[in-house]
Scaffold this active site. Structure first.
Site, short mmCIF file in Angstrom:
data_model
loop_
_atom_site.label_atom_id
_atom_site.label_comp_id
_atom_site.label_asym_id
_atom_site.label_seq_id
_atom_site.Cartn_x
_atom_site.Cartn_y
_atom_site.Cartn_z
N ASP A 57 -34.43 -20.99 3.95
CA ASP A 57 -35.73 -21.66 3.81
C ASP A 57 -36.49 -21.11 2.61
O ASP A 57 -37.14 -21.84 1.87
CB ASP A 57 -36.60 -21.42 5.05
N GLU A 59 -35.29 -19.86 -0.14
CA GLU A 59 -34.74 -20.37 -1.39
C GLU A 59 -35.16 -21.82 -1.62
O GLU A 59 -35.52 -22.22 -2.72
CB GLU A 59 -33.21 -20.23 -1.41
N ASP A 61 -37.86 -23.20 -0.52
CA ASP A 61 -39.27 -23.19 -0.91
C ASP A 61 -39.46 -22.82 -2.37
O ASP A 61 -40.34 -23.34 -3.05
CB ASP A 61 -40.05 -22.21 -0.04
N SER A 106 -47.35 -30.82 6.94
CA SER A 106 -46.72 -29.51 7.07
C SER A 106 -47.65 -28.43 6.55
O SER A 106 -48.85 -28.69 6.36
CB SER A 106 -45.35 -29.43 6.43
N GLU A 140 -51.93 -17.04 14.29
CA GLU A 140 -51.09 -17.24 15.48
C GLU A 140 -49.63 -17.36 15.05
O GLU A 140 -49.35 -17.50 13.86
CB GLU A 140 -51.55 -18.51 16.21
N LYS A 142 -45.94 -18.68 14.12
CA LYS A 142 -45.34 -19.93 13.65
C LYS A 142 -44.08 -20.13 14.48
O LYS A 142 -43.08 -19.46 14.27
CB LYS A 142 -45.01 -19.85 12.17
N ARG A 163 -42.06 -35.07 15.44
CA ARG A 163 -42.82 -35.15 14.20
C ARG A 163 -42.31 -36.27 13.30
O ARG A 163 -43.08 -36.93 12.63
CB ARG A 163 -42.72 -33.81 13.47
N GLU A 201 -45.18 -27.22 19.79
CA GLU A 201 -43.79 -26.92 19.47
C GLU A 201 -43.02 -26.72 20.77
O GLU A 201 -43.50 -26.03 21.68
CB GLU A 201 -43.76 -25.63 18.64
N CYS A 465 -3.15 -2.82 21.19
CA CYS A 465 -2.07 -1.90 20.88
C CYS A 465 -1.72 -1.20 22.20
O CYS A 465 -2.53 -0.45 22.73
CB CYS A 465 -2.56 -0.88 19.84
S1 IVH Z 1 -50.39 -26.05 12.35
C1 IVH Z 1 -52.21 -29.35 9.99
N1 IVH Z 1 -49.61 -24.04 13.82
O1 IVH Z 1 -44.78 -25.53 11.39
C2 IVH Z 1 -51.54 -28.09 10.39
N2 IVH Z 1 -47.94 -25.44 12.86
O2 IVH Z 1 -44.49 -26.06 8.48
C3 IVH Z 1 -50.24 -28.37 11.02
N3 IVH Z 1 -45.64 -24.80 13.47
O3 IVH Z 1 -44.69 -29.02 11.49
C4 IVH Z 1 -49.48 -27.26 11.51
N4 IVH Z 1 -46.17 -23.09 14.73
O4 IVH Z 1 -44.07 -27.81 13.60
C5 IVH Z 1 -49.21 -25.09 13.07
N5 IVH Z 1 -49.06 -22.23 15.17
C6 IVH Z 1 -48.68 -23.28 14.43
C7 IVH Z 1 -47.32 -23.61 14.26
C8 IVH Z 1 -46.99 -24.70 13.45
C9 IVH Z 1 -45.17 -23.82 14.24
C10 IVH Z 1 -44.77 -25.76 12.76
C11 IVH Z 1 -45.16 -27.20 12.96
C12 IVH Z 1 -45.30 -27.78 11.59
C13 IVH Z 1 -44.61 -26.77 10.74
C14 IVH Z 1 -45.27 -26.73 9.38
#
Ligand code: IVH
Length: 715
Positions: A57, A59, A61, A106, A140, A142, A163, A201, A465
């Site tokens: 990911d 790379e 990015d 995203s 928080e 991810k 999504r 999620e 063996c």
């Molecule tokens: S907020 C408008 N919060 O990461 C803001 N996203 O790369 C939208 N994700 O598609 C995202 N944990 O599936 C938000 N605590 C979190 C998250 C989160 C995972 C995912 C989400 C999004 C992707 C964005």
């Protein structure tokens, strides 16, 4: 879609663009820009369509950022089909498409402290804040699973969707309904909200994922690759009943849209992001708990992100970073959005867990019972903060099933608490020079002149063996004998055993108890004090209960559990000398294979002599009443059941009740789930009781009913 040659060319090109000197010049040609776009589209296809990326990911990015930067500097070279001009698509045509109420954007990514300070600086400049002003952030996890959007109308869940491409998603309400952490009803109307869209999620807990795979292995099913794909794939299963078997859970992390009866936007009733999460928490949704934090300024954000980078493996779910959001909704709105992501939030991505490297050669190791394990030697590569150059290949079948070859570029992963493993060879990068891996037919460790042919039992994965002539297996057995799981001799690690073995001081496990401590004191790196400590630790180990001793003998298939079962049945270890196969197999949970192995081991005179020698040296072989493991309870109302106590018990302490239940064969667990059999309810029981009632599968007992049952069970 892409030929092998094209794929190889893309891979080479990626490496070039990712190396410093290969980056495109500041003034690119239209052709160079097109090349970079095509490269990124290729990687998106690998990731979103095939679910099988060939770069990390991070790379990806880097490439994406390069394109963004160039396009910013040269807007005349931007084309409508550029990856930067749309949100990525992963639609699967089998589910109906639905439009999200607001686009699911995203997040921009950051990888280090500097990126985070830049992000904070940009916001301040954008909004005209002083350079040293403090912006409050909510941080928080991810979550790394499958993203979903949930729509509630009149307090009921009316729609769930993936999504998709951010604008359109796939409708999968039926599957969402089977996920128990998604409430089917939630009391939004009490807060004046009529229609709302939540973002979240879907995840599978790491331990549940492991258990699921163990079960699948037992049933002979193919194993799931990782929790992320299993959750994302779970959302698209056609039969919701099957989806329900995946142990999926959903966290929600954002209110994307909220209106009242008249269609007026009510999002601005929440002063902060934090408040909206608190409301969702109150309404029964799963939201991040201890792992979310309000940070007064970006410095605190950096510290919190670093803290979680270090402890991510301890978190029960897979997370690939932290999400940093401006807490104030008013400031959020003033910051606004790009086409791709909000300007008020950024993801802090943890170090990559996947990398590619070259498989240079294969080495072999021998285990304590002679199993030969192939180990891949790789070009050293950085992976989630450590250098990896050696990865186990398990056995010949693993090599064959992945079709691994010497010279292959391989994808290596180190996820969660998992040790690094090879995901697959990158077949598209082969140039024909790769060589097959020939698994040896003779012991590859043996350094004597007498070759020993390896054997493989029909139902075993490993080649072994069978008759070690070089001592390598003895060494492994001694290392195991003293290890934590076995006799647990403190201060006697692998390297010390290897040293004593080379010096000829230890050749069998009995020799461990017959050391010359004066000689040891004279060894370099020892001295009187450490020799004396070692002596004390060995003396202590001599008194270990016999289940430890049994386990420490390296008898094939004899694990901790059966060692305990056997120890419960005997007075002295040497009693087993006279046991018949039936004597072993009449014990519940002792299977015929382990029975035969233990019996044969105890029929071998050399082994008996070894135990007698150990006993003469003071090692305990006798069972005592105190140490005797309790035989397992297999009957009665609690045998084999899971149990949970909630609320305050009046007649017995909770600990006492738990111990009582356990002595009658129950297992205490800590949460209400479909795994729970019995819930004992004390005074003022709360949400656990409610949840158990909803499940409908849990036996619910009052304290008195529980006491009656124990009385009955004990008598
Ligand atoms: S907020 C408008 N919060 O990461 C803001 N996203 O790369 C939208 N994700 O598609 C995202 N944990 O599936 C938000 N605590 C979190 C998250 C989160 C995972 C995912 C989400 C999004 C992707 C964005």
């Amino acid at each position: 879609m892409y030929t092998r040659d094209e794929q190889r060319a893309f891979f080479e090109l990626s490496k070039k663009y990712l190396s410093q000197d290969g980056a495109i010049a500041a003034t690119p040609t239209a052709q160079q820009m097109e090349g970079l776009r095509r490269l990124i589209i290729y990687h998106e296809w690998r990731y979103y369509i095939l679910n099988d990326p060939v770069v990390s990911d991070f790379e990806y990015d880097q490439l994406y950022k390069q394109l963004e930067k160039l396009e910013e500097a040269h807007p005349e070279l931007v084309t409508p089909d550029s990856p930067t001009q749309r949100v990525s698509a992963d639609l699967n045509s089998e589910f109906p498409e639905v439009a999200h109420l607001t686009p699911m954007l995203s997040l921009a990514n950051s990888y280090n402290e500097e990126d985070l300070f830049d992000f904070d600086g940009q916001i301040k400049r954008l909004l005209g804040f002083a350079e040293d002003a403090d912006i409050e952030y909510a941080v928080e996890p991810k979550f790394d699973g499958g993203s979903i959007a949930l729509v509630y109308e009149g307090d009921r869940l009316v729609r769930a969707a993936t999504r998709g491409n951010g604008v359109m998603g796939e409708e999968m309400t039926a599957n969402a309904r089977v996920i128990r952490s998604i409430p089917l009803k939630a009391n939004f109307s009490e807060y004046g909200i009529f229609r709302v869209e939540l973002r979240g999620e879907v995840l599978i807990r790491k331990d549940i994922f492991k258990k699921m795979n163990i079960q699948r292995a037992e049933q002979g099913l193919t194993l799931f690759a990782n929790p992320r794909n299993t959750a994302a794939g779970g959302l698209r299963i056609k039969d919701p009943k099957e989806a329900a078997q995946r142990g999926m859970e959903a966290f929600v992390y954002t209110l994307g849209y909220a209106v009242d009866q008249n269609g007026n936007n009510v999002l601005n009733r929440f002063a902060t992001h934090w408040e909206s999460l608190d409301l969702l928490d109150k309404l029964g949704f799963k939201v991040p708990a201890v792992e979310r934090k309000i940070c007064k300024n970006i410095k605190e954000v950096v510290d919190f992100c670093h803290e979680w980078q270090e402890k991510r493996d301890t978190y029960p779910y897979e997370i690939d970073g932290m999400v940093v959001k401006i807490n104030s909704r008013e400031i959020q709105e003033r910051s606004g959005y790009t086409a791709h992501h909000p300007r008020w939030a950024i993801a802090f991505k943890f170090r990559a867990k996947q990398a590619t490297s070259k498989l240079i050669h294969v080495e072999y190791q021998v285990g304590k019972i002679g199993s030969i394990t192939p180990v891949a030697k790789l070009e050293p590569v950085q992976l989630a903060g450590v250098t990896v150059s050696s990865v186990s290949l398990h056995n010949e079948d693993f090599i064959k099933s992945k079709d691994l070859r010497l010279g292959d570029t391989v994808l290596v992963e180190r996820a969660g608490d998992v040790i690094p493993y090879i995901v697959k060879p990158m077949e598209e990068l082969r140039d024909g020079s790769e060589q097959p891996i020939e698994f040896p037919r003779y012991c590859p460790i043996n350094d004597t002149k007498t070759p020993v042919a390896l054997v493989r039992e029909e139902d075993e994965a490993a080649w072994r063996c069978p008759t070690c002539v070089c001592g390598a297996q003895d060494l492994q057995r001694i290392i195991f004998h003293v290890s934590k799981d076995a006799m647990d001799i403190e201060g006697m690690g692998k390297s010390i055993i290897e040293r004593f073995f080379d010096l000829g001081w230890i050749r069998t496990i009995a020799d461990v108890y017959n050391l010359d401590y004066e000689q040891i004191a004279d060894l370099e790196g020892f001295g009187k004090k450490s020799a004396e400590n070692l002596r004390k630790n060995i003396e202590k180990a001599k008194q270990n209960p016999i289940q430890r001793l049994l386990h420490s003998l390296s008898i094939h298939h004899l694990g901790k559990k059966v060692s305990k079962l056997l120890a419960a049945e005997i007075q002295h270890v040497l009693d087993l000398k006279n046991w018949t196969l039936e004597d072993f197999t009449h014990i519940k949970d002792v299977g015929p294979i382990v029975a035969e192995n233990v019996m044969l081991w105890f029929q071998n005179e050399k082994n008996i002599a070894l135990l007698e020698e150990m006993e003469a040296l003071g090692v305990n072989l006798k069972q005592t009443d105190e140490d005797r493991p309790k035989a397992r309870v297999t009957e009665g109302p609690f045998a084999g059941k899971t149990i949970l106590f909630t609320g305050t018990l009046q007649k017995m302490g909770r600990k006492e009740a738990q111990e009582k239940a356990e002595s009658l064969g129950a297992k205490n667990i800590s949460a209400v789930s479909s795994n729970l059999n019995i819930l004992v309810v004390g005074e003022a029981a709360g949400s656990k009781l409610k949840k158990a009632q909803e499940l409908g599968t849990v036996q619910i007992l009052t304290e008195d009913e529980f006491l009656q049952l124990i009385d009955g069970a004990a008598s």
